[in-house]
Design an enzyme around this catalytic site. Structure first.
Site, short mmCIF file in Angstrom:
data_model
loop_
_atom_site.label_atom_id
_atom_site.label_comp_id
_atom_site.label_asym_id
_atom_site.label_seq_id
_atom_site.Cartn_x
_atom_site.Cartn_y
_atom_site.Cartn_z
N ALA A 1 0.81 -1.22 0.00
CA ALA A 1 0.00 0.00 0.00
C ALA A 1 0.85 1.28 0.00
O ALA A 1 0.58 2.21 -0.78
CB ALA A 1 -0.94 -0.01 1.19
N LYS B 1 7.64 6.39 16.40
CA LYS B 1 6.77 5.51 15.60
C LYS B 1 6.88 4.07 16.11
O LYS B 1 5.88 3.34 16.18
CB LYS B 1 7.17 5.61 14.12
N ASN C 1 3.91 1.66 17.37
CA ASN C 1 3.71 0.32 16.79
C ASN C 1 3.82 -0.79 17.84
O ASN C 1 3.14 -1.80 17.74
CB ASN C 1 4.71 0.07 15.66
N ASN D 1 0.15 -2.31 17.42
CA ASN D 1 0.16 -3.45 16.49
C ASN D 1 -0.06 -4.80 17.15
O ASN D 1 -0.99 -5.52 16.77
CB ASN D 1 1.44 -3.43 15.64
N GLU E 1 5.71 -8.16 11.43
CA GLU E 1 6.97 -7.42 11.59
C GLU E 1 7.38 -7.34 13.07
O GLU E 1 8.20 -6.51 13.43
CB GLU E 1 6.80 -6.01 11.01
O1 PAF Z 1 1.24 -0.40 11.33
C1 PAF Z 1 0.24 0.32 11.31
O2 PAF Z 1 -0.88 -0.11 11.05
C2 PAF Z 1 0.39 1.80 11.54
O3 PAF Z 1 1.76 2.09 11.63
C3 PAF Z 1 -0.36 2.37 12.76
C4 PAF Z 1 0.24 3.68 13.15
C5 PAF Z 1 -0.33 1.43 13.94
C6 PAF Z 1 -1.77 2.70 12.39
O4 PAF Z 1 -2.56 1.62 12.08
#
Ligand code: PAF
Length: 308
Positions: free
Chosen positions: A22, A188, A192, A196, A272
């Site tokens: 994407a 970031k 995550n 995540n 990941e």
């Molecule tokens: O990995 C992801 O999906 C994005 O980095 C985040 C910031 C968690 C938003 O869904």
């Protein structure tokens, strides 16, 4: 033909994009729409069709003809790597010896650069983005406007970095430079590390993490993250409270989305996690800090994932 949007033909650049997920496609469409040349390198036996649809944030449906290729193109100006973190090495390694232009790594997580045999001559830029995009067959939808931060990792002079910042900002705003790129990457990463795995384990949307049930676990995770990250970056500007605010703001802003890891688990793809929580756990180990809550998340995720 040069797009009328580009008045000066000298600014037309050729960008090789490794990874047509994407985010790679979002950049490809945005750059092509401005008249730049883009070659998307693909490992697929059958290349995707050149005719690709792009649904912009304001709902416009555009058709762009994108070039997919098995071969690394001649005379490129930038190599943009948007693969999954665990694919960076295999995607880039075969081409590294012939790349003399800047390489920009834009992927979730950290540590992929450490797995690469980059030599001291390579110009490397690291980048992070908060744009949201969804790929469905041959349609790419820009689901959330975000921003991208780029910074020098090695050998990229300030002037060159600013040139790319401007060019990329024209294609897909906003793009900013940062003098200490590790800092936005670590922020970031912290986001995550929380969003995540939790959304992947519970197969829920990001917004569900705002529920009070999740807060004790999120607080413990953040305490661990803060302990390690504050030691990795001397100028780290956050404490646990501000870090939690940032993470919850992202969960709120992307409330209706399924995180990339939630989707990876749903579709039984590799996650990941090794480059997200795994990266910080290994950094913690070097600092004699045991990230118990983060390790538990990996264990739960691995158990669930394997038993699917
Ligand atoms: O990995 C992801 O999906 C994005 O980095 C985040 C910031 C968690 C938003 O869904």
């Amino acid at each position: 033909m040069i797009s009328p949007l580009i008045q000066d033909k000298h600014v037309v650049k050729h960008i090789a994009i490794l990874g047509h997920g994407a985010i790679g496609l979002l950049w490809a469409h945005s750059l092509v729409a401005l008249g730049h040349r883009v070659t998307l390198l693909s490992h697929r036996l059958i290349l995707p069709p050149s005719k690709q649809q792009f649904v912009t944030r304001d709902g416009k449906e555009l058709i762009n003809h994108l070039i997919f290729s098995h071969n690394f193109p001649e005379s490129v100006d930038l190599v943009l790597v948007t693969t999954k973190a665990y694919q960076v090495q295999s995607a880039l390694l075969p081409h590294l010896h012939k790349i003399s232009v800047p390489i920009m790594l834009l992927h979730n997580g950290m540590g992929a650069i450490d797995t690469l045999a980059i030599d001291s001559q390579h110009q490397v830029i690291l980048a992070t983005t908060t744009h949201g995009a969804l790929k469905n067959h041959n349609t790419l939808t820009h689901t959330g406007v975000g921003n991208t931060i780029i910074g020098n990792y090695q050998n990229t002079e300030e002037g060159l970095l600013e040139e790319w910042q401007q060019l990329l900002n024209n294609a897909l705003p906003s793009v900013e430079t940062h003098s200490n790129i590790r800092q936005p990457l670590l922020l970031k990463l912290a986001i995550n590390c929380v969003i995540n795995p939790l959304t992947a384990i519970h197969q829920c949307k990001n917004g569900e993490l705002l529920n009070s049930d999740f807060q004790p676990q999120i607080d413990k995770l953040i305490a661990e993250l803060q302990q390690v990250i504050s030691k990795l970056d001397n100028d780290w500007p956050h404490d646990e409270i501000s870090l939690k605010k940032m993470i919850m703001a992202v969960a709120r802003a992307t409330a209706d989305n399924y995180s990339s890891m939630a989707q990876d688990v749903k579709y039984q793809r590799r996650t990941e996690i090794d480059f997200i929580n795994g990266y910080l756990i290994s950094k913690g180990r070097q600092l004699d800090i045991n990230l118990i809550e983060n390790s538990k998340l990996i264990a739960t995720l691995t158990k669930n994932h394997l038993s699917q």
